[in-house]
Design a protein around this motif. Structure first.
Motif, PDB file in Angstrom:
ATOM      1  N   CYS A 159       0.707  -1.046  -0.014  1.00 42.01           N
ATOM      2  CA  CYS A 159      -0.062   0.031   0.225  1.00 42.01           C
ATOM      3  C   CYS A 159       0.796   1.324  -0.062  1.00 42.01           C
ATOM      4  O   CYS A 159       1.633   1.599   0.689  1.00 42.01           O
ATOM      5  N   PRO A 160       0.829   2.277  -1.020  1.00 37.07           N
ATOM      6  CA  PRO A 160       1.315   3.221  -0.957  1.00 37.07           C
ATOM      7  C   PRO A 160       0.789   4.360   0.228  1.00 37.07           C
ATOM      8  O   PRO A 160      -0.416   4.183   0.339  1.00 37.07           O
ATOM      9  N   ARG A 161       1.690   5.042   0.780  1.00 39.13           N
ATOM     10  CA  ARG A 161       1.224   6.104   1.915  1.00 39.13           C
ATOM     11  C   ARG A 161       2.134   7.250   2.115  1.00 39.13           C
ATOM     12  O   ARG A 161       3.341   7.129   1.720  1.00 39.13           O
ATOM     13  N   ALA A 162       1.591   8.221   2.489  1.00 41.19           N
ATOM     14  CA  ALA A 162       2.384   9.527   2.536  1.00 41.19           C
ATOM     15  C   ALA A 162       2.010   9.938   4.117  1.00 41.19           C
ATOM     16  O   ALA A 162       0.821   9.925   4.371  1.00 41.19           O
ATOM     17  N   LEU A 163       3.188  10.062   4.924  1.00 43.06           N
ATOM     18  CA  LEU A 163       2.986  10.229   6.210  1.00 43.06           C
ATOM     19  C   LEU A 163       3.797  11.572   6.584  1.00 43.06           C
ATOM     20  O   LEU A 163       4.626  12.017   6.173  1.00 43.06           O
ATOM     21  N   ALA A 164       2.841  12.389   7.681  1.00 42.51           N
ATOM     22  CA  ALA A 164       3.456  13.752   8.130  1.00 42.51           C
ATOM     23  C   ALA A 164       3.057  13.949   9.524  1.00 42.51           C
ATOM     24  O   ALA A 164       2.102  13.353   9.980  1.00 42.51           O
ATOM     25  N   TRP A 165       4.274  14.460  10.114  1.00 40.21           N
ATOM     26  CA  TRP A 165       4.161  14.668  11.445  1.00 40.21           C
ATOM     27  C   TRP A 165       4.697  15.650  11.954  1.00 40.21           C
ATOM     28  O   TRP A 165       5.629  16.377  11.308  1.00 40.21           O
ATOM     29  N   VAL A 166       4.022  16.350  13.162  1.00 41.99           N
ATOM     30  CA  VAL A 166       4.655  17.566  13.733  1.00 41.99           C
ATOM     31  C   VAL A 166       6.094  17.294  14.353  1.00 41.99           C
ATOM     32  O   VAL A 166       6.184  16.317  15.026  1.00 41.99           O
ATOM     33  N   LEU A 179      -1.377  14.972  16.098  1.00 43.28           N
ATOM     34  CA  LEU A 179       0.036  15.587  15.320  1.00 43.28           C
ATOM     35  C   LEU A 179       0.462  14.810  14.447  1.00 43.28           C
ATOM     36  O   LEU A 179       1.616  14.966  13.972  1.00 43.28           O
ATOM     37  N   ARG A 180      -0.195  13.761  13.778  1.00 47.41           N
ATOM     38  CA  ARG A 180       0.258  13.021  12.596  1.00 47.41           C
ATOM     39  C   ARG A 180      -0.842  12.844  11.749  1.00 47.41           C
ATOM     40  O   ARG A 180      -2.155  12.813  12.102  1.00 47.41           O
ATOM     41  N   VAL A 181      -0.640  12.794  10.330  1.00 45.65           N
ATOM     42  CA  VAL A 181      -1.648  12.399   9.288  1.00 45.65           C
ATOM     43  C   VAL A 181      -1.035  11.351   8.591  1.00 45.65           C
ATOM     44  O   VAL A 181       0.255  11.700   7.976  1.00 45.65           O
ATOM     45  N   HIS A 182      -1.831  10.167   8.027  1.00 46.60           N
ATOM     46  CA  HIS A 182      -1.195   9.292   7.315  1.00 46.60           C
ATOM     47  C   HIS A 182      -2.142   9.458   5.980  1.00 46.60           C
ATOM     48  O   HIS A 182      -3.485   9.146   6.278  1.00 46.60           O
ATOM     49  N   ALA A 183      -1.820   9.412   4.801  1.00 46.73           N
ATOM     50  CA  ALA A 183      -2.835   9.600   3.554  1.00 46.73           C
ATOM     51  C   ALA A 183      -2.533   8.169   2.662  1.00 46.73           C
ATOM     52  O   ALA A 183      -1.457   7.682   2.550  1.00 46.73           O
ATOM     53  N   VAL A 184      -3.721   7.507   2.403  1.00 46.70           N
ATOM     54  CA  VAL A 184      -3.792   6.592   1.459  1.00 46.70           C
ATOM     55  C   VAL A 184      -4.609   6.916   0.223  1.00 46.70           C
ATOM     56  O   VAL A 184      -5.337   7.775   0.443  1.00 46.70           O
ATOM     57  N   GLU A 185      -4.510   6.054  -0.640  1.00 49.64           N
ATOM     58  CA  GLU A 185      -5.619   6.400  -1.793  1.00 49.64           C
ATOM     59  C   GLU A 185      -6.757   5.312  -1.620  1.00 49.64           C
ATOM     60  O   GLU A 185      -7.058   4.187  -1.062  1.00 49.64           O
ATOM     61  N   TYR A 186      -7.984   5.725  -2.302  1.00 51.68           N
ATOM     62  CA  TYR A 186      -9.374   5.220  -1.993  1.00 51.68           C
ATOM     63  C   TYR A 186      -9.249   3.673  -2.447  1.00 51.68           C
ATOM     64  O   TYR A 186      -9.818   2.809  -1.810  1.00 51.68           O
TER      65      TYR A 186
END
Length: 180
Positions: free
Chosen positions: A52-59, A78-85
């Motif tokens: 699964c491709p994922r883009a992760l961002a955190w403070v 403090l974090r967001v993880h994004a995936v595709e539908y």
């Protein structure tokens, strides 16, 4: 599913592994053979089906309030993880397992020291543990899980910020042009 103090974890869809031998992954940026594991902070980066491709961002301490609002936004955490539908069904149905290891058998690698490697064969502390409902893990950890048509426009924004970030399996992401 996180490691306890003195432990690191390795996540897999295979619950039958009894020994982990170092190898060079097909996508490795290093030529050395390793067994990879993660610590408490980075364990959520692997609460996904393997491909699964994922883009992760955190403070981080360096994160500006402007970048935090722009990328993390309202909704807490403090974090967001994004995936595709296209990966949601696999996230609902994939059986993911965690293997616990003694952290003393590993050394930190990379800039963040949250990734750990062993250069010799290692044996888990016990049998594989079922990770459970991935969506429940995110809720319990107070991590936003964002679902997008494609990750790449989000990724292009994240990498220009003062947030910490990681992109995993992005080669499997839909091209931005396909999201129309």
């Amino acid at each position: 599913m996180r490691p306890e103090p003195g432990q690191v974890l390795h996540f897999s869809e295979n619950p039958t592994i009894t020994r982990f031998a170092p190898h060079v992954a097909a996508t490795a940026q290093q030529p050395e053979a390793y067994v990879w594991a993660v610590d408490y902070e980075r364990a959520p980066d692997y609460w996904f089906p393997r491909q699964c491709p994922r883009a992760l961002a955190w403070v981080t301490p360096e994160t500006t309030e402007e970048d935090r609002e722009r990328i993390i936004g309202p909704g807490g955490g403090l974090r967001v993880h994004a995936v595709e539908y296209g990966w949601l069904e696999q996230m609902r149905t994939t059986e993911l397992y965690a293997y616990r290891f003694d952290a003393r058998d590993f050394r930190s690698i990379g800039d963040t020291a949250h990734a750990h490697v062993a250069e010799t064969e290692v044996v888990p502390l016990g049998p594989a543990e079922r990770v459970g409902d991935l969506f429940e893990l995110y809720e319990e950890a107070d991590i936003q899980l964002r679902v997008l048509p494609t990750l790449l426009p989000f990724w292009d924004q994240v990498i220009t910020t003062t947030l910490g970030f990681s992109g995993i399996r992005l080669r499997n992401a839909r091209p931005a042009s396909a999201a129309g």
